[in-house]
Design an enzyme around this catalytic site. Structure first.
Site, PDB file in Angstrom:
ATOM      1  CG  HIS B 424      -2.216   0.740   1.021  1.00 16.25           C
ATOM      2  ND1 HIS B 424      -2.292   1.905   0.285  1.00 16.25           N
ATOM      3  CD2 HIS B 424      -3.485   0.486   1.453  1.00 16.25           C
ATOM      4  CE1 HIS B 424      -3.539   2.356   0.292  1.00 16.25           C
ATOM      5  NE2 HIS B 424      -4.292   1.497   0.995  1.00 16.25           N
ATOM      6  CG  ASP B 428      -3.626   4.739  -2.960  1.00 16.48           C
ATOM      7  OD1 ASP B 428      -3.796   5.869  -3.441  1.00 16.48           O
ATOM      8  OD2 ASP B 428      -2.819   4.495  -2.035  1.00 16.48           O
TER       9      ASP B 428
END
Ligand SMILES: Cc1ncc(C[n+]2csc(CCOP(=O)(O)OP(=O)(O)O)c2C)c(N)n1
Ligand SMILES: [Mg+2]
Lengths: 665, 455
Positions: B424, B428
């Protein structure tokens, strides 16, 4: 002189000589009985010199003396009980038992110390003279020293400085013809000390040191000349000590009993008495009355001394540093406020600190080579000469030992010297003055003298400066009690610490790494000080504590982001002052991280990193999850050629690797 | 009042000297400054002058010539006419007469009281010594401060050692060294660190080992300590590195693999003795096509920069392979540019080499994305661990025929679970999900995607 005033002067001198003689003889007896714990050099035979010179001094005038200094102290007004008590090692002694015979201090009466080192008193008297010049008062400073001191560099440097700045100083050489057992005739190429004055452009003369009347006349003239701005005088007093060099030493290996007996016949005390009685200036009865009075005084002094308590051993380290309360009203701001916009260089920061404090405190003056009109090799004093003039921004001859020794005397007499020595390497010529005098002065005087001397200059390796312009000497100085050692890494720290130094009463070595002088950093506009012994957590982290100074802080920071990316979070601590060292902050960090790396550009043996490591190993043992690592500069003089130079300084890759290694421990 | 004649100190450090002889006779009148006796100090003999005047009295017990006398000792007196001679103090004159009694005693430093620790305290070097000598520290009594065991305690000859410490005692199966911090934490958590396998240098037990043990099941029961191969150590380090350096999130989805299964069957039927692409091979190929549409999932995090590979030539795909010795991840170099059959041949070779331990270092480096398949073990979804410095890893579950609803009809279809773990920090959730969607579409229509070629 009228005969009445002459009579009272001579009786006064006689009284002082008798006081010295009888006290010395009492001390010799006490030495033989084992009551004196250390050395004891008596002044017997030479009493006329101190007595006649000091007869013309005021209480505010100052005397700097040697190892043979009981007579100087008594003549300047030290009560004999305090002298004897000091030699007995008592709390009631004039140095509170911290000094003994060779470290007698009574600044209250202008007795600025006897000394175990031959020479420095010459420079310290120049410092006293410089203070009086700064303060524009007509006091004088007197250095008493033996023939042994005149072949020492301090004599040369001191006389020259006194001459060029016309300092109100008397240089009194007590030529007793031997330095311990070495005849002056052997040790001096030019056996006339008085004639050396010419070489420095100051009046120099030679007088019979056992003739109190002649001495008094000469001293009176010299004191008058000094008071009225006529500058220094060198007076060589020909004399002889009629006891051994020190009590307990043999006396006839290098001179004969006949020589000594001959000089005993030329006793200055008897001579004055005989002369005055013959001239009908003073009656024998008056002299007898003085003799009796002095005998009582000395007996009582000895009794008092012996009744005095020994000092409390728990106070043995007291007075190594000043205990005076903080007088500055500038706010303490150890941590930089987050929202600081203005950015200036480290040099600009210390310049700002210096000019702010000079404006406030007229006792601050700066000395160094090219710090006057030129504004300093590193622009440390740029523009200040035009504001404060040549006395407060004083260019010096190239005599590092001389002006550092002078700074010591200036500090002792109430001014605040800033010595700007450009490169820390240069000041090694004056290490004796720093270590033996400046650092120890507050202690020797049991805290009654202050030593507000700021010694600043560059350290650090870089730009092929080679080995005479690149030393890192902080560890060396940090081994000396009495000094404080500051090694800043940022403009913010430099300003706050410099201002703090200028407002403290302890001697400070302010060592500025040359390779970071022009790095800009945020510095707020307002005034602030940073306390000594407060480390700065430059970056906080979780996994490894790195302790670094000066340029090594910057190098360490340069690898932290990269390490962070690979999941290693580094906490960087800059102690800012090596002495005092804020070990608590370091221990706290290690408690969190469990790992410690010390990055030290200086040498490894007995060095800064070693000390940090040892203290953490000791007090933080149970917090360590890995061995402590150290990175040091290579143990070699600094080479010139860039690849060689690079090889001796810690590099960012070394730091990176050491941290990675530490994580794998 | 009589004056004492005492032995002076000649030089800095003299404590006693030799009384050579008197230079005057008893009864002589002595002037202060006259030599009275001769004394030999450290350097030479010296005539000692009287510091007072008076008639010389020599007591009967005064030192004889040639005897040693202490500094400060009284050896005689100078008295006035008619004054009595005192006797020399009852003590022998050669004993020190300097009055030291009035000197204050130096302050005694109070020894610090240190709290006892449950595990025997010993410096790391001592622990190592004990280990080398096969001695259990627990059986020793420490003689150091606060009961700390010293090297000497360890080295005491066997005969003198407490019985329980004889060398024949079975060597502990535990590691020997722990960091001080680890020992402290072990004490706090009530863990016996000697039973732990250290992950530090040379097996040193570190804080993390102790904490891990504390959070693990039943750390108190005796366990067999497994020897750790270097392969295992590498895997362990890489897993920890991934945990330490990434922010992993796992997405799972179900895909219809019916077409995938039928495509593979067609390959099988059409097979001409060559390599038949496995499901994994087909998914590898399809994934390279999907990556070309979502290049951020193929990023390599190289020290201080994120690098997107060249498309399609730089799409090197890692394949997790289970071997007897543990997990290895050979890399199909240029998977993006290879045809499916070439790719299949290449993976077969790599798997073969993996199982026989013949992979070269180059064959294990350079991947931009990894695929791992646990379907063979009946696993559906799982949370694969990112193979740093890559950004994502795709886990393939088993393919199983299941009833599904299509157009309100329950029909039998081949179903598979995909598990995508991504970092992450780099991408995203939404873009990662879109990538997984693309992969799903490709798996659901493999022929079309393969025929169409580049993503
Ligand atoms: C710098 C230094 N070197 C050596 C000594 C050792 N020392 C103590 S007194 C002395 C002789 C000094 O002779 P002089 O200056 O003539 O003084 P005097 O003893 O004759 O009064 C020496 C060499 C010292 N104290 N300081
Ligand atoms: Mg001399």
């Amino acid at each position: 002189m009228t005969s009445v005033s002459a009579a009272s002067t001579y009786l006064g001198i006689y009284r002082t000589m008798q006081l010295i003689r009888q006290t010395e003889e009492e001390l010799a007896r006490c030495h033989q009985r084992g009551l004196i714990h250390g050395a004891c050099h008596t002044y017997v035979g030479e009493e006329a010199i101190a007595s006649s010179v000091c007869a013309h001094l005021r209480k505010e005038d100052v005397v700097f003396s040697t190892h043979r200094g009981h007579g100087h102290a008594l003549a300047k007004g030290l009560p004999p009980s305090e002298l004897i008590a000091e030699l007995f090692g008592r709390q009631t002694g004039c140095s509170r038992g911290r000094g003994g015979s060779m470290h007698l201090f009574s600044p209250e009466v202008g007795m600025m110390g006897t000394s175990g080192i031959v020479g420095p008193c010459v420079l310290q008297a120049c410092g006293g003279g410089y203070s009086f010049k700064m303060k524009k008062i007509d006091n004088v400073a007197v250095a008493f020293f033996g023939d042994g001191a005149v072949n020492n560099g301090a004599f040369h440097e001191g006389l020259n400085m006194a001459s060029i700045w016309k300092l109100p100083v008397l240089f009194i050489c007590e030529n007793n013809q031997f330095a311990t057992e070495v005849p002056f005739a052997y040790a001096a190429g030019n056996p006339s000390v008085g004639s050396r004055g010419v070489a420095y452009g100051l009046p120099g003369l030679t007088v019979d040191g056992n003739d109190a009347i002649e001495l008094s006349r000469v001293a009176s003239e010299a004191v008058e000349r000094a008071r009225s701005g006529g500058g220094p005088t060198l007076i060589e007093c020909m004399t002889y000590r009629t006891r051994a060099h020190a009590e307990g030493m043999g006396d006839f290996g290098y001179r004969t009993r006949e020589d000594v007996d001959g000089w005993k016949q030329r006793c200055p005390i008897q001579r004055l008495r005989t002369n005055c009685v013959a001239e009908k200036l003073i009656s024998a009865a008056d002299f007898d009355a003085v003799d009796a009075e002095i005998k009582k005084l000395v007996d009582e002094a000895r009794r008092l001394a012996e009744a005095g308590p020994f000092p409390d051993p728990a106070t043995a380290t007291q007075h190594a540093y000043s205990e005076s309360p903080r007088s500055s009203t500038t706010p303490i701001q150890n941590v930089r406020p987050a929202a600081t916009v203005r950015e200036i260089t480290m040099t600009q920061a210390t310049h700002e600190a210096l000019s702010e404090e000079m404006a406030k405190n007229p006792l601050i003056f700066v000395m160094g080579e090219g710090i006057g009109k030129r504004g300093g090799n590193f622009m440390t004093t740029a523009g200040l000469y035009n504001i404060y003039g040549p006395t407060r921004l004083c260019d010096t001859p190239i005599c590092e030992r001389g002006f550092v020794g002078l700074a010591c005397g200036a500090g002792m007499t109430g001014t605040r010297p800033v010595i700007d020595f450009m490169f820390a390497d240069f000041v090694l010529d004056s290490v004796g003055e720093i270590v033996n005098q400046i650092a120890k002065m507050q202690y020797m005087s049991s805290g009654r003298l202050k030593m507000p001397v700021l010694l600043r200059g560059c350290i650090g390796i870089g730009h092929s400066a080679a080995t005479h312009h690149s030393g890192n000497y902080y560890a060396m100085y940090a081994q000396i009690p009495g000094l404080k050692v500051v090694v800043p890494s940022s403009a913010y720290d430099a300003k706050g610490l410099f201002k703090h130094a200028l407002n403290s009463d302890d001697p400070v070595l302010f060592l500025e790494h040359r390779e970071i002088l022009s790095i800009k950093g945020p510095v707020p506009e307002g005034e602030y000080e940073i306390e000594f012994g407060r480390a700065n957590v430059v970056r906080s982290g979780r996994d490894v504590t790195v302790v670094a100074l000066a340029r090594m802080v910057h190098l360490t920071l340069s690898v932290c982001d990269e390490l962070e990316k690979s999941g290693i979070s580094v906490e960087v601590i800059d102690p800012r002052t090596v002495l005092p060292l804020d070990i608590e902050t370091i221990l706290q960090s290690v408690k969190k991280t469990g790992r410690l790396l010390v990055v030290d550009e200086g040498f490894a043996p007995c060095g800064f990193a070693v000390d940090v490591a040892a203290q953490v190993a000791d007090r933080g043992f149970n917090d360590l999850d890995a061995p402590i690592k150290r990175i040091n500069g290579a143990f070699t003089p600094t080479p010139y050629s860039p690849p060689l130079e690079k090889a001796v300084v810690p590099q960012s890759d070394d730091i990176l690797k050491a941290i990675r290694d530490l994580m794998n421990e | 009042m009589p004056f004492e004649i005492t032995i002076p100190r000649l030089g800095w450090s003299m404590e006693e000297g030799t009384f050579v002889r008197w230079l005057k006779k008893a009864g002589d009148f002595i002037q202060a400054g006259e030599a009275v006796f001769e004394l030999e100090g450290e350097k030479a003999a010296q005539d000692i002058e009287a510091v007072d005047s008076g008639i010389l009295r020599i007591p009967a017990n005064a030192p004889q010539p040639g005897t040693i006398v202490a500094v400060g000792a009284v050896i005689g007196f100078l008295v006035a006419e008619g004054e009595a001679t005192p006797t020399v103090g009852s003590s022998n004159p050669s004993s020190a007469a300097v009055n030291q009694a009035s000197l204050p005693k130096p302050i005694a430093l109070e020894p610090k009281v240190v709290e006892p620790v449950s595990a025997p305290a010993a410096a790391p070097s001592v622990r190592r010594l004990a280990r080398e000598m096969g001695i259990k520290l627990a059986s020793l009594e420490g003689s150091g401060p606060a009961g700390r065991i010293t090297a000497d305690d360890v080295r005491t000859p066997i005969s003198k050692r407490p019985l329980t410490t004889t060398a024949s005692a079975a060597p502990a199966h535990a590691a020997g060294v722990a960091s001080p911090r680890a020992r402290r934490v072990a004490g706090e958590l009530g863990i016996d660190w000697r039973r732990l396998q250290g992950t530090g240098r040379d097996g040193r037990v570190r804080e993390r080992d102790v904490r891990q043990a504390a959070s693990g099941p039943d750390s108190g029961t005796p366990a067999t300590v497994v020897s750790v191969s270097s392969r295992r150590r590498t895997i362990s380090n890489r897993m920890m590195a991934s945990r330490d350096r990434t922010a992993p999130v796992t997405l799972t989805t179900r895909v219809d693999a019916t077409n995938l299964v039928s495509l593979r069957n067609q390959f099988k039927q059409a097979g001409s003795g060559g390599t038949i692409p496995s499901y994994t091979d087909i998914v590898v190929k399809l994934t390279t096509l999907a990556l070309q549409q979502h290049p951020m999932l193929a990023v390599r995090d190289e020290a201080d920069k994120w690098v997107i590979p060249e498309m399609p030539d730089g799409l090197h795909i890692g394949l997790a392979v289970d071997t007897d010795d543990g997990l290895v991840v050979p890399v199909v170099h240029g998977a993006g540019a290879l045809g499916l059959f070439d790719l299949a041949k290449r993976t077969l070779g790599l798997i073969e080499k993996s199982r026989t331990g013949r992979l070269t270092v180059a064959e294990m480096q350079g991947a931009v994305f990894t695929i791992t398949n646990l379907g063979a073990f009946g696993i559906d979804g799982f949370t694969p661990i990112i193979n740093v410095p890559e950004t994502a890893v795709l886990g393939l579950g088993r393919i199983r025929r299941e009833p599904v609803v299509i157009d309100d009809q329950i029909v039998a279809r081949d179903q598979m679970t995909l598990s995508l773990t991504f970092d992450h920090r780099i991408v995203d959730g939404a873009p990662a999900a879109r990538f997984l969607q693309t992969v799903s579409q490709a798996i659901e229509n493999p022929s079309a995607w393969l025929l169409r070629g580049e993503g």
